[in-house]
Write an enzyme that holds these catalytic residues in place. Sequence first.
Site, short mmCIF file in Angstrom:
data_model
loop_
_atom_site.label_atom_id
_atom_site.label_comp_id
_atom_site.label_asym_id
_atom_site.label_seq_id
_atom_site.Cartn_x
_atom_site.Cartn_y
_atom_site.Cartn_z
N ARG A 63 48.23 40.38 32.18
CA ARG A 63 46.88 40.26 31.27
C ARG A 63 46.84 40.23 29.96
NH1 ARG A 63 46.56 38.02 36.04
NH2 ARG A 63 44.29 38.34 37.17
N ASP B 128 36.12 29.59 40.98
CA ASP B 128 35.48 30.22 39.84
C ASP B 128 35.58 29.89 38.48
OD1 ASP B 128 34.28 31.92 41.86
OD2 ASP B 128 35.38 33.84 41.48
N SER C 45 42.00 36.84 48.34
CA SER C 45 41.93 36.64 46.95
C SER C 45 43.42 37.08 46.33
CB SER C 45 40.99 37.62 46.14
OG SER C 45 41.27 37.72 44.60
N ASP D 3 40.84 43.76 35.94
CA ASP D 3 41.43 42.80 35.31
C ASP D 3 40.37 42.52 33.90
OD1 ASP D 3 43.76 42.04 36.42
OD2 ASP D 3 42.88 40.70 37.96
#
Length: 402
Positions: free
Chosen positions: A98, A16, A178, A127
């Site tokens: 994050r 991605d 994932s 996220d």
Amino acid sequence: MTDRKRVVLAYSGGLDTSVAIRWLAEQKGYETVACAIDVGQAAPGELDRVRQRALDCGAVESVVVDARHEFADEFVAPAIAANALYMGKYPLVSALSRPLITRHLVAAAREHGAAAIAHGCTGKGNDQVRFEVTAMALDPELAVEAPIREWGLSREGAIRWAEERAIPIPVKADSPYSIDENLWGRTAECGILEDPWASPPEDVFERSAALDAAPDEPDELVLAFRAGLPVALDGKELDLVALIAEVDRRAGAHGVGRIDMVEDRLVGIKSREIYECPAAVTILTAHRDLEDLCLEQELAQDKRGLEGRYAQLIYNGLWYTPLKRALDAFVAESQRYVSGEVRMRLYKGQASVAGRRSDIGLYDHDLATYDAQDRFDHTQAEGFVKLWGLPTKVWARRQGAL
Ligand code: ARG
């Protein structure tokens, strides 16, 4: 410097964010500075390849930042002090990283004269919220791009799009899951895991042994804490990064730290999540137990009440907020006397407390014992019970139903 506006992209090296570099150029006219933040997710050397891949995919600059110690000391450490577990189970692996990643993106944006930062999150997860709310807190005027969310392309679509443009996307054997990973743990979603009734296949796991492969003999380790933080393992002082890595390895070998849960995401979805956090489970279990020994009971009670809320704030992307900061001050004050040792037994998927001790703990053997050296004043108990029960007695006489 060219005239083209710049964006700093949180780059993971995956499909991605690799295609996002070209998309940001074609659709938005950005040149991309790729930024990979090392929070302990990769084997040594792998992030060099990630750095090069971003350049191969068209980034004008590509940097890797070793943020492992910052992550451990500024993000994991407060989470340990607060016993932070979302929904009582999830050690906040991704949620803790994050705000740190975003802090680096914001700094890089200043350094490289970028007009925006970008992340590769979809619109369904937490996220995106954590990236963007952190950015709002640190630089309220900075623009944020979310190419993957805006684009809405499927995996197959993204691969085709990249092939048409000869973008050298990562071709490694396609994982059905994932994954997000750092030194505090590993998260897995997607594929068969989306059926909450299906047991996670063994190939989901990387940091913990299956129960039937775990040794038949237990392992024991001694964690020493100072002011709420683990500082030594089996008598050897280690920095937090090294300590977590070593506990992770030893606890993982005994299958400790697998968490299978249905989680309430901030965006309203319930999702099935598989976590692998051998060190986090072991250290948090030990820390909480040491608090039971060292915290005065009124403080302990209120702290327990705040821990869930604290975890929720982190989960919900509110790391840099006034309430979180105020709770940090409370938690920090509470940890002043949380020092001592906890002996942990690792066996067949469990990390259990086998013993604890502290020179400044509040356990007083002479008060607790039923033996002859008992110093507890039994004569005072009678009066105490009478007064303690007085409101109940008054109520029972006047209104009590029985
Ligand atoms: N559900 C977890 C969380 O919200 C894990 C997220 C993992 N992130 C990812 N991009 N795969 O913290």
